[in-house]
Structure formats: C-alpha cells, structure tokens
Design an enzyme around this catalytic site. Structure first.
Site, PDB file in Angstrom:
ATOM      1  CB  ALA A   5      -0.834  -0.172   1.288  1.00  0.00           C
ATOM      2  N   GLY A   7       3.892   3.054  -1.449  1.00  0.00           N
ATOM      3  CA  GLY A   7       4.893   3.072  -2.603  1.00  0.00           C
ATOM      4  C   GLY A   7       5.925   4.116  -2.731  1.00  0.00           C
ATOM      5  CG  LEU A   8      10.110   5.599  -3.799  1.00  0.00           C
ATOM      6  CD1 LEU A   8      10.577   6.269  -2.430  1.00  0.00           C
ATOM      7  CD2 LEU A   8      11.592   5.175  -4.269  1.00  0.00           C
ATOM      8  N   GLY A   9       7.048   7.353  -4.153  1.00  0.00           N
ATOM      9  CA  GLY A   9       7.070   8.056  -5.258  1.00  0.00           C
ATOM     10  C   GLY A   9       8.135   8.811  -5.913  1.00  0.00           C
ATOM     11  CG  ASP A  34       3.413   6.235  -8.677  1.00  0.00           C
ATOM     12  OD1 ASP A  34       2.269   5.631  -9.177  1.00  0.00           O
ATOM     13  OD2 ASP A  34       3.832   7.453  -9.139  1.00  0.00           O
ATOM     14  CE1 TYR A  39       5.357  12.479 -12.490  1.00  0.00           C
ATOM     15  CE2 TYR A  39       5.708  10.417 -11.590  1.00  0.00           C
ATOM     16  CZ  TYR A  39       5.152  11.217 -11.664  1.00  0.00           C
ATOM     17  OH  TYR A  39       3.733  11.154 -11.081  1.00  0.00           O
ATOM     18  CE  LYS A  68       1.433   8.129 -12.042  1.00  0.00           C
ATOM     19  NZ  LYS A  68       2.665   8.549 -11.671  1.00  0.00           N
ATOM     20  CG  HIS A 101       0.288  11.509 -15.533  1.00  0.00           C
ATOM     21  ND1 HIS A 101       1.805  11.519 -15.795  1.00  0.00           N
ATOM     22  CD2 HIS A 101       0.132  11.968 -14.581  1.00  0.00           C
ATOM     23  CE1 HIS A 101       2.047  12.028 -14.750  1.00  0.00           C
ATOM     24  NE2 HIS A 101       0.933  12.290 -13.877  1.00  0.00           N
TER      25      HIS A 101
END
Ligand code: A2P
Length: 308
Positions: A5, A7-9, A34, A39, A68, A101
């Site tokens: 639940a 996650g690493l952004g 993620d 990015y 995304k 996205h």
C-alpha cells in the site's frame, strides 16, 4: 517489513538520485514504485531495477511497478509506442499498472503546452480511444492492470458508460486537506482502487506551481499533536492515515533514512479519536491545481469538474 500500500513516489526525484532512492526503498522493504514518463527519470530507475533483479534476492514479480501515459501520446497510434518507450527505459517486459496520467490531451510534439493550439480537443483525442489502446496493451501482456489518474467522478462515470468497464484504479491527490470522501466512496462502490499522491503536500514542487498562502500539512497542530501521541513524525501520521481508508499512498523521498521512516508508517495504528480529528481538517484544498493546463480554451472546471 513489506507493504504494497505504501509505494515510493518518484515525481521530482532528480537524475543522479532517483536510482539510489529506488534501490534504498526496495532494500528497506518497499514493493511498489510509482513512475511516469513525464518525470524524466525512468531510464535511471530502469538501471536500478536491472541491478536489483540481477542480484536475484528480489524477483521482478515481487515488485509492483506503475507508470503513466503522458498527455502528448493520447492518440490511438501513439499509446503503445509510448508504453514501449517506458518499458525500454524501465528495463522491464511488463508493467503492473499503466495509467492515463491526465484527462487532458496535447498535440504529439508538445511536451508542455503554452497556448490553446497545443491541445487536442476531446473530439480529436477521445479518452475512450486512448482507453481502448490501454486495453489492447493489457491484451498484449505489456501491462497487467490499467487505470487512470486525476479523473473526477464525472470523468470516471463517462468512461465507464462509454467503455462498459471500470478502470481498475484512479490515482489522485489525497491528504487531510483534500480527503475526497465522495470520490472514495464512489470508487469503493465500483471496485476502483484509489492511490493518493502528494500525501505530504509536495513541498518540493517547482515554485511556479505553488500559491503564496498554501496551508502546511506538516505544521498543522492536529497532525503534530497526533504525531506526539504516537511518538511518530507528522510525515508518518500523514502516510498512515491513507492506510486507514484502504487507499494506497506514494510518498516521495530520495533520502534513504526518510524512505525507511515513511514505510514504517504502516506500523502506526490511528484510533477513532485521531481519525475524527483528521476528518475535520478537510478543506478541499489542492496543492496540484492543474492550473498549468489552464488556457483560454481549457478551464479549471474542464479538468476537475468543480469550481475553483
Ligand atoms: P526528500 O525527497 O528530500 O526526502 P510528496 O510525497 O507529498 O510529494 O512530498 C515530498 C516531499 O516531502 C519532498 O520534499 C521530500 O523530501 C519530503 N519528505 C518525504 N518524506 C519525508 C520525511 N520522512 N521527512 C522529511 N521530509 C520528507
């Protein structure tokens, strides 16, 4: 400790630091990363994945990887090539989850739009067409699950009516100032998972994305009081709140100590009194306003289906 639940952004994680962050996260127990094409750091994340999976202690199938589709690849013919580029960059054969996205489309050669002409209208690039290509990607085995991001309840309903299926997940901004309870309930009723981004208020956003009078989640007295009660940090309280609502959450950090601290939020058990206090903090405040997509022809209401 393992927890899907949390996650690493990786939004705002710069080159030269994001690979190290991903390795630190997986080492400390994260099993959910993620990502997104826009990015600009997927290639470095891919190198980190390859290193980790080559080591052999953790297998590819143990880690949930999301990415995304950027807004300039919504046209039918552009979706699968954009996804394949992400897979190449991430050095993976498949994604666990691929999201549209934003419910906004740009012309293919536009990375970040400046004027009306940079956009494609919904008639030129219907969300349904983009969605069908995500479905095609799933059929081809390039992705295991498909969903959307930044979709309002109305946009979800429109897509569900047109496509006759429910996106598996919607990723939106969520935190105590933007609790989106109605959206959460709608998603629960329709078996759509929710993931919350900017759970800590994304203080490292570019200055141009910030308003001068933004409220601080981390300096909020109620959050600080609850943190003291649980001998935890305000960051951990903000993260653990998501787990009480059964949503996933993707705090970003590039600092190994903070990455570990954030994962440990899953050990905190907020009680009824804490939750009642946090519920009262809601003010429907967005840190990510989407205003970077607002032009004379694209209003704020078009994006979020709400008044500013
Ligand atoms: P850093 O990457 O230097 O750790 P969000 O997830 O809402 O986008 O917020 C990310 C911001 O919060 C980044 O500036 C990140 O900085 C910071 N941050 C994340 N976790 C922590 C933590 N445990 N303690 C302090 N700052 C944190």
């Amino acid at each position: 400790m393992r927890c899907l639940a949390i996650g690493l952004g990786t939004w705002k994680s710069g080159k030269g630091e994001v690979g190290r962050a991903v390795k630190a996260a997986i080492k400390s127990g994260y099993r959910h990363i993620d990502c997104a094409a826009t990015y600009g750091n997927e290639a470095e994340i891919g190198e980190a994945f390859s290193e980790i999976f080559k080591e052999g202690k953790i297998k590819r199938e143990e880690v949930w990887v999301t990415s995304k589709l950027w807004n300039n690849a919504h046209k039918k013919e552009d979706v699968i090539p954009a996804l394949k580029q992400t897979l190449t960059d991430l050095e993976l054969d498949y994604l666990d989850l691929y999201l549209i996205h934003w419910p906004v489309a740009f012309k293919p050669d536009v990375a970040s739009p400046k004027k009306d002409e940079d956009y494609l209208s919904l008639e030129e690039a219907p969300i349904l067409d983009t969605w069908k290509m995500l479905r095609e990607a799933k059929e081809q085995g390039l992705v295991k699950h498909i969903g959307v991001s930044n979709f309002s309840r109305k946009k979800l309903q429109d897509l569900m009516a047109e496509s006759n299926e429910n996106p598996e997940l919607n990723q939106v901004e969520l935190h105590p100032y933007l609790q989106q309870q109605e959206l959460l309930e709608f998603c629960k009723q329709n078996n759509i998972h929710l993931t919350g981004y900017s759970p800590l208020g994304s203080g490292d956003r570019p200055e141009g994305m910030k308003a001068s009078n933004e409220p601080s989640l981390l300096e909020n007295e109620v959050i600080i009081e609850i943190a003291e009660k649980h001998q935890a940090s305000a960051y951990q309280i903000l993260i653990s709140w998501h787990l009480t609502r059964d949503t996933a959450v993707i705090p970003k950090s590039t600092n190994p100590g903070r990455i570990e601290e954030n994962l440990k939020s899953s050990e905190i058990k907020l009680d009824k009194e804490d939750l009642e206090k946090i519920t009262k903090l809601n003010k429907h405040f967005r840190y990510v306003t989407g205003e970077f997509f607002v032009t004379p022809g694209n209003s704020y209401e078009d994006i979020y289906d709400e008044k500013k």
